[in-house]
Design a protein around this motif. Structure first.
Motif, short mmCIF file in Angstrom:
data_model
loop_
_atom_site.label_atom_id
_atom_site.label_comp_id
_atom_site.label_asym_id
_atom_site.label_seq_id
_atom_site.Cartn_x
_atom_site.Cartn_y
_atom_site.Cartn_z
N VAL A 131 0.85 -1.18 0.00
CA VAL A 131 0.00 0.00 0.00
C VAL A 131 0.89 1.24 0.00
CG1 VAL A 131 -1.97 -1.12 1.09
CG2 VAL A 131 -0.26 -0.01 2.51
N SER A 132 0.49 2.20 -0.77
CA SER A 132 1.24 3.45 -0.83
C SER A 132 0.27 4.61 -0.82
CB SER A 132 2.14 3.49 -2.06
OG SER A 132 1.38 3.36 -3.23
N GLY A 133 0.75 5.72 -0.32
CA GLY A 133 -0.08 6.91 -0.24
C GLY A 133 0.63 7.99 0.54
N ASN A 134 -0.14 8.92 1.05
CA ASN A 134 0.39 10.05 1.80
C ASN A 134 0.47 9.73 3.29
OD1 ASN A 134 0.38 11.54 -0.60
ND2 ASN A 134 -1.73 12.21 -0.27
N PHE A 135 1.26 8.75 3.65
CA PHE A 135 1.43 8.41 5.06
C PHE A 135 2.89 8.07 5.32
CE2 PHE A 135 0.28 4.49 2.90
CZ PHE A 135 1.19 3.56 3.40
N GLU A 136 3.31 8.28 6.55
CA GLU A 136 4.68 7.99 6.94
C GLU A 136 4.95 6.49 6.78
OE1 GLU A 136 7.47 8.30 10.88
OE2 GLU A 136 5.91 9.82 10.58
N GLY A 137 6.08 6.16 6.17
CA GLY A 137 6.43 4.77 5.95
C GLY A 137 5.95 4.20 4.63
N SER A 138 5.33 5.04 3.80
CA SER A 138 4.84 4.58 2.50
C SER A 138 6.03 4.30 1.57
CB SER A 138 3.96 5.65 1.87
OG SER A 138 3.55 5.28 0.58
N PRO A 139 5.97 3.21 0.83
CA PRO A 139 4.97 2.15 0.83
C PRO A 139 5.20 1.17 1.98
CG PRO A 139 6.63 1.63 -0.80
CD PRO A 139 7.01 2.97 -0.19
N ALA A 140 4.16 0.42 2.29
CA ALA A 140 4.22 -0.59 3.33
C ALA A 140 3.51 -1.84 2.83
CB ALA A 140 3.54 -0.10 4.60
N VAL A 141 3.94 -2.99 3.33
CA VAL A 141 3.27 -4.25 3.01
C VAL A 141 2.35 -4.60 4.17
CG1 VAL A 141 3.53 -6.71 2.51
CG2 VAL A 141 5.13 -5.06 1.51
N LEU A 142 1.06 -4.74 3.87
CA LEU A 142 0.06 -5.08 4.88
C LEU A 142 -0.59 -6.41 4.51
CD1 LEU A 142 -1.71 -1.62 5.35
CD2 LEU A 142 0.16 -2.60 6.69
N THR A 143 -1.12 -7.08 5.52
CA THR A 143 -1.86 -8.31 5.29
C THR A 143 -3.33 -8.07 5.63
OG1 THR A 143 0.08 -9.64 5.83
CG2 THR A 143 -2.05 -10.77 5.86
N TYR A 144 -4.18 -8.43 4.71
CA TYR A 144 -5.63 -8.29 4.85
C TYR A 144 -6.19 -9.70 5.12
CZ TYR A 144 -5.02 -3.66 2.86
OH TYR A 144 -4.63 -2.36 2.65
N HIS A 145 -6.76 -9.88 6.30
CA HIS A 145 -7.33 -11.17 6.72
C HIS A 145 -8.85 -11.08 6.53
CE1 HIS A 145 -3.52 -12.11 8.87
NE2 HIS A 145 -3.49 -10.80 9.01
N PHE A 146 -9.37 -11.86 5.59
CA PHE A 146 -10.78 -11.79 5.24
C PHE A 146 -11.56 -12.98 5.78
CE2 PHE A 146 -8.59 -9.60 1.76
CZ PHE A 146 -9.36 -8.46 1.62
N ALA A 147 -12.83 -12.76 6.04
CA ALA A 147 -13.80 -13.83 6.19
C ALA A 147 -14.91 -13.49 5.21
CB ALA A 147 -14.34 -13.92 7.61
N LEU A 148 -15.08 -14.35 4.22
CA LEU A 148 -16.09 -14.14 3.18
C LEU A 148 -17.31 -15.00 3.46
CD1 LEU A 148 -13.74 -14.23 0.07
CD2 LEU A 148 -14.61 -12.21 1.24
N HIS A 149 -18.48 -14.45 3.15
CA HIS A 149 -19.73 -15.21 3.32
C HIS A 149 -20.70 -14.76 2.25
CE1 HIS A 149 -22.83 -17.48 5.33
NE2 HIS A 149 -23.61 -16.42 5.32
N GLU A 150 -21.13 -15.71 1.43
CA GLU A 150 -22.12 -15.46 0.37
C GLU A 150 -21.73 -14.28 -0.52
OE1 GLU A 150 -26.00 -15.23 2.17
OE2 GLU A 150 -25.93 -17.32 2.79
N GLY A 151 -20.45 -14.25 -0.90
CA GLY A 151 -19.98 -13.25 -1.85
C GLY A 151 -19.70 -11.88 -1.27
N LYS A 152 -19.78 -11.75 0.03
CA LYS A 152 -19.50 -10.46 0.69
C LYS A 152 -18.45 -10.69 1.77
CE LYS A 152 -22.60 -7.78 -1.28
NZ LYS A 152 -22.25 -6.57 -2.02
N ILE A 153 -17.75 -9.61 2.14
CA ILE A 153 -16.78 -9.68 3.23
C ILE A 153 -17.55 -9.54 4.53
CG2 ILE A 153 -14.77 -8.59 4.28
CD1 ILE A 153 -14.16 -7.47 1.38
N GLN A 154 -17.39 -10.53 5.40
CA GLN A 154 -18.04 -10.49 6.71
C GLN A 154 -17.13 -9.84 7.75
OE1 GLN A 154 -21.24 -11.17 7.33
NE2 GLN A 154 -20.88 -10.41 9.38
N SER A 155 -15.81 -10.07 7.58
CA SER A 155 -14.88 -9.40 8.47
C SER A 155 -13.55 -9.19 7.73
CB SER A 155 -14.65 -10.18 9.75
OG SER A 155 -13.96 -11.38 9.52
N LEU A 156 -12.85 -8.15 8.17
CA LEU A 156 -11.55 -7.81 7.62
C LEU A 156 -10.69 -7.30 8.76
CD1 LEU A 156 -9.41 -7.09 5.46
CD2 LEU A 156 -10.67 -4.94 5.11
N LYS A 157 -9.51 -7.91 8.91
CA LYS A 157 -8.52 -7.44 9.86
C LYS A 157 -7.27 -7.10 9.08
CE LYS A 157 -6.00 -8.69 14.04
NZ LYS A 157 -5.78 -9.75 15.04
#
Length: 105
Positions: free
Chosen positions: A76-102
Motif C-alpha cells: 500500500v502506498s499513499g500520503n502516510f509515513e512509511g509509505s509504501p508498506a506491506v500489509l496483510t488483509y485477513h478476510f472472512a467471506l460469506h455469500e460473496g460479501k466480506i463479513q470481516s476484515l482485519k
C-alpha cells in the motif's frame, strides 16, 4: 493473480478512492479491525474508508493471495509515513460479501 471477485472489487474500489463501492464489498453486519479500531456495519466502514481516502490517498498493489487462509498481502502506498508498506488483509467471506476484515502490518 487470481483473486475472488469480491476482493478484486475491493482493490479496484480502493485504487479509485470509491468509498461507496468499497463498502458495498461488505455485508451489512461486517466488521473491520484496523490500527486498533473496530468499524461495525457497512455505513461505518464507508465513513472509515472515505476518511482514509481523503487523508492518505492509499492505493493497493496485491502481492500474494492465500485462498486457504483468506489473506491478501498487498503493498500500500499513499500520503502516510512509511509509505509504501506491506500489509496483510485477513478476510472472512460469506455469500460473496466480506463479513470481516482485519488489517495487520
Amino acid at each position: 493473480m487470481n483473486l475472488p471477485n469480491t476482493i478484486a472489487a475491493l482493490v479496484t474500489a480502493q485504487d479509485n478512492f470509491d468509498s461507496h463501492r468499497y463498502a458495498n464489498c461488505f455485508s451489512e453486519t461486517a466488521i473491520v479491525l484496523d490500527e486498533g479500531k473496530t468499524y461495525n456495519g457497512r455505513a461505518e466502514i464507508q465513513r472509515w474508508i472515505q476518511k482514509a481516502n481523503d487523508e492518505f490517498r492509499i492505493v493497493m498493489k496485491p502481492l500474494e493471495y492465500s485462498e486457504s487462509e483468506e489473506t491478501l498481502k498487498a503493498e500500500v502506498s499513499g500520503n502516510f509515513e512509511g509509505s509504501p508498506a506491506v500489509l496483510t488483509y485477513h478476510f472472512a467471506l460469506h455469500e460473496g460479501k466480506i463479513q470481516s476484515l482485519k488489517i495487520t502490518g
